[in-house]
Design an enzyme around this catalytic site. Structure first.
Site, mmCIF file in Angstrom:
data_model
loop_
_atom_site.group_PDB
_atom_site.id
_atom_site.type_symbol
_atom_site.label_atom_id
_atom_site.label_comp_id
_atom_site.label_asym_id
_atom_site.label_seq_id
_atom_site.Cartn_x
_atom_site.Cartn_y
_atom_site.Cartn_z
ATOM 1 N N PRO A 132 0.808 -1.230 0.000
ATOM 2 C CA PRO A 132 0.000 0.000 0.000
ATOM 3 C C PRO A 132 0.838 1.276 0.000
ATOM 4 O O PRO A 132 0.450 2.280 -0.600
ATOM 5 C CB PRO A 132 -0.824 -0.136 1.287
ATOM 6 C CG PRO A 132 -0.973 -1.621 1.465
ATOM 7 C CD PRO A 132 0.325 -2.200 0.999
ATOM 8 N N ARG A 267 10.264 -6.770 -18.294
ATOM 9 C CA ARG A 267 9.817 -5.528 -18.926
ATOM 10 C C ARG A 267 9.609 -5.640 -20.436
ATOM 11 O O ARG A 267 8.591 -5.170 -20.949
ATOM 12 C CB ARG A 267 10.778 -4.392 -18.575
ATOM 13 C CG ARG A 267 10.439 -3.774 -17.233
ATOM 14 C CD ARG A 267 11.459 -2.774 -16.752
ATOM 15 N NE ARG A 267 11.043 -2.243 -15.452
ATOM 16 C CZ ARG A 267 11.852 -1.646 -14.592
ATOM 17 N NH1 ARG A 267 13.135 -1.504 -14.901
ATOM 18 N NH2 ARG A 267 11.400 -1.205 -13.436
ATOM 19 N N ARG A 292 -17.105 1.559 -42.992
ATOM 20 C CA ARG A 292 -18.014 2.610 -42.523
ATOM 21 C C ARG A 292 -18.071 3.732 -43.561
ATOM 22 O O ARG A 292 -17.034 4.278 -43.947
ATOM 23 C CB ARG A 292 -17.523 3.179 -41.190
ATOM 24 C CG ARG A 292 -18.259 4.402 -40.678
ATOM 25 C CD ARG A 292 -19.673 4.110 -40.278
ATOM 26 N NE ARG A 292 -20.247 5.226 -39.534
ATOM 27 C CZ ARG A 292 -21.536 5.316 -39.184
ATOM 28 N NH1 ARG A 292 -22.371 4.319 -39.500
ATOM 29 N NH2 ARG A 292 -21.971 6.354 -38.514
ATOM 30 N N GLN A 303 -8.304 12.006 -45.344
ATOM 31 C CA GLN A 303 -6.944 12.040 -44.820
ATOM 32 C C GLN A 303 -6.917 12.038 -43.294
ATOM 33 O O GLN A 303 -6.012 11.451 -42.681
ATOM 34 C CB GLN A 303 -6.214 13.289 -45.325
ATOM 35 C CG GLN A 303 -5.782 13.210 -46.767
ATOM 36 C CD GLN A 303 -4.901 14.379 -47.162
ATOM 37 O OE1 GLN A 303 -4.619 15.252 -46.344
ATOM 38 N NE2 GLN A 303 -4.469 14.400 -48.416
ATOM 39 N N ILE A 362 -11.806 6.845 -33.982
ATOM 40 C CA ILE A 362 -12.149 6.505 -35.363
ATOM 41 C C ILE A 362 -13.518 5.845 -35.441
ATOM 42 O O ILE A 362 -14.297 6.094 -36.375
ATOM 43 C CB ILE A 362 -11.057 5.593 -35.968
ATOM 44 C CG1 ILE A 362 -9.779 6.402 -36.198
ATOM 45 C CG2 ILE A 362 -11.526 4.946 -37.267
ATOM 46 C CD1 ILE A 362 -8.573 5.575 -36.591
ATOM 47 N N GLU A 388 4.445 -2.960 -13.266
ATOM 48 C CA GLU A 388 5.838 -3.342 -13.485
ATOM 49 C C GLU A 388 6.715 -2.140 -13.858
ATOM 50 O O GLU A 388 7.572 -2.210 -14.734
ATOM 51 C CB GLU A 388 5.926 -4.442 -14.544
ATOM 52 C CG GLU A 388 5.289 -5.727 -14.043
ATOM 53 C CD GLU A 388 5.768 -6.940 -14.799
ATOM 54 O OE1 GLU A 388 6.989 -7.098 -14.953
ATOM 55 O OE2 GLU A 388 4.917 -7.724 -15.225
#
Length: 408
Positions: A132, A267, A292, A303, A362, A388
């Site tokens: 904690p 990592r 779409r 663009q 998007i 981490e």
């Protein structure tokens, strides 16, 4: 030593395609359900065990891949499927890495198989380091381990937090303070075997993302473990503490911390997880932009959308290359002279957050609903810049390595 190459060999491609198939056919269809339930997806873990993905043998094969690309390739494909379920499948690996990084051959052979169980009786394990009041600040750790010489036992007391599989695990790997005067150099790692009295689950956290992965506090109250459960053994610990005391008094070189050894090894793998999530969100956004239509044409014809997708793909590929470089360096014994491991984790995790946010944008209103997976992916991606080692800590590690200065 294997030379560096960006081309996967035939065996690696077969493993990648196999993992991708499992992620597409088993993980993705279950992702929404277990995210909503916020429970460990035991049936999916068992399916992974049945086909050999959730097993010591599989991760050992990837870990010992001479190119170093086995683990990051596996992480990317599984987390492409779903981050929460994938973390439930691979979360045991962090505890296993803790044993591999600090344990003896006998400890490795004894405890790692118990962490996984088998397809008929699946087990999970937990690595318990954060507290904690001690996350990034490992020197503030309060969990104590006191040696009872008469019984050759260690007595552990404290509270751990943010533990993946904490409390539900069979085997817990616990980092504790054995010499408070040495700060983070006075830490050691211990195996707490299954059903050890005094270990219990504290609060289970309800999380923003990766909800299918169990995260909880672990409470240790007079937990007694045999002397052989000290990873590396007492003789090695005593020698390490003696060196740390000597160097502390003389201002000599630093001694590696047990928990940090685990994080350093993992990592780049976390970076690969982030790449998988980012790639998944990018692919959804790309497919959506192609189908779409607005104002009579696919939105990818604009663009504003097309350039976003170009940037997303470029950033994902760059992140993967950083992860692969760090993984190759670690496997082939190259020194991280510029904190390349932290670089890979930093850039990949920041990329995942950015790319998943762009994917939501998007998709517009659809991206904000749970009918489309990018909403979940965006929530999941938030963890990569936190666990981490936060992005801030990664930048600190990189800056200190580059400058040689004690930047704070």
């Amino acid at each position: 030593m294997a030379g560096f190459t960006l081309e996967l060999n035939d065996d690696q491609k077969q493993v990648r395609d196999w993992l991708h198939g499992f992620a597409a056919d088993v993980i993705r269809p279950a992702a929404s359900e277990w995210d909503e339930r916020e429970e460990t997806p035991w049936p999916v873990i068992q399916e992974a065990a049945k086909v050999g993905i959730y097993s010591l043998d599989f991760y050992a094969q990837q870990f010992f891949d001479p190119t170093g690309l086995g683990i990051p390739m596996a992480m990317e494909e599984l987390f492409w499927g779903d981050a929460g379920i994938a973390l439930s499948i691979v979360g045991t690996g962090l505890a296993a890495v803790g044993v591999l990084a600090n344990g003896t051959e006998e400890q490795i052979g004894t405890w790692i198989p118990q962490m996984y169980g088998d397809a008929d009786d699946v087990k999970v394990a937990a690595f318990c380091s954060s507290e904690p009041d001690a996350g990034s600040d490992v020197a503030s750790m309060r969990t104590r381990a006191v040696y009872d010489q008469a019984k050759d036992e260690w007595v552990l007391n404290g509270i751990k937090t943010w533990a993946t599989n904490g409390g539900i695990a069979g085997v817990h790997v616990v980092v504790a303070v054995v010499d408070a005067e040495l700060g983070s150099k006075g830490h050691a790692s211990f195996i707490v075997p299954p059903n050890t009295p005094g270990l219990s689950q504290g609060q289970k956290f309800k999380k923003h993302g990766i909800r299918a992965s169990h995260t909880a506090e672990v409470v240790l109250e007079d937990v007694r473990v045999p002397g052989h459960c000290l990873l590396g053994g007492k003789e090695k610990l005593d020698q390490r503490l003696a060196r740390a005391r000597e160097r502390a008094s003389s201002g000599g070189e630093r001694v590696k911390n047990a928990a940090m050894a685990t994080f350093e090894a993992s990592r780049p793998a976390v970076g690969a997880m982030a790449v998988g999530t980012a790639r998944a969100a990018y692919e959804v956004a790309l497919d959506y932009a192609k189908t779409r239509t607005q104002f009579g044409r696919p939105i990818i014809d604009n663009q504003g959308i097309a350039f976003q997708l170009a940037d997303m793909r470029t950033q994902i590929d760059a992140a993967r290359l950083l992860v692969w470089r760090a993984s190759w360096m670690a496997t082939t014994g190259k020194q991280f002279t510029s904190a390349e491991g932290s670089m890979s984790k930093l850039y990949a995790s920041e990329t995942a957050k950015k790319v998943t946010a762009q994917a939501v944008q998007i998709l517009g209103g659809n991206g904000f609903t749970r009918e489309y997976p990018v909403e979940r992916m965006h929530r999941d991606a938030a963890i990569y810049t936190i666990f981490e080692g936060t992005s801030e800590i990664q930048r600190l590690v990189i800056a200190r390595t580059l400058s040689g200065m004690p930047i704070r």
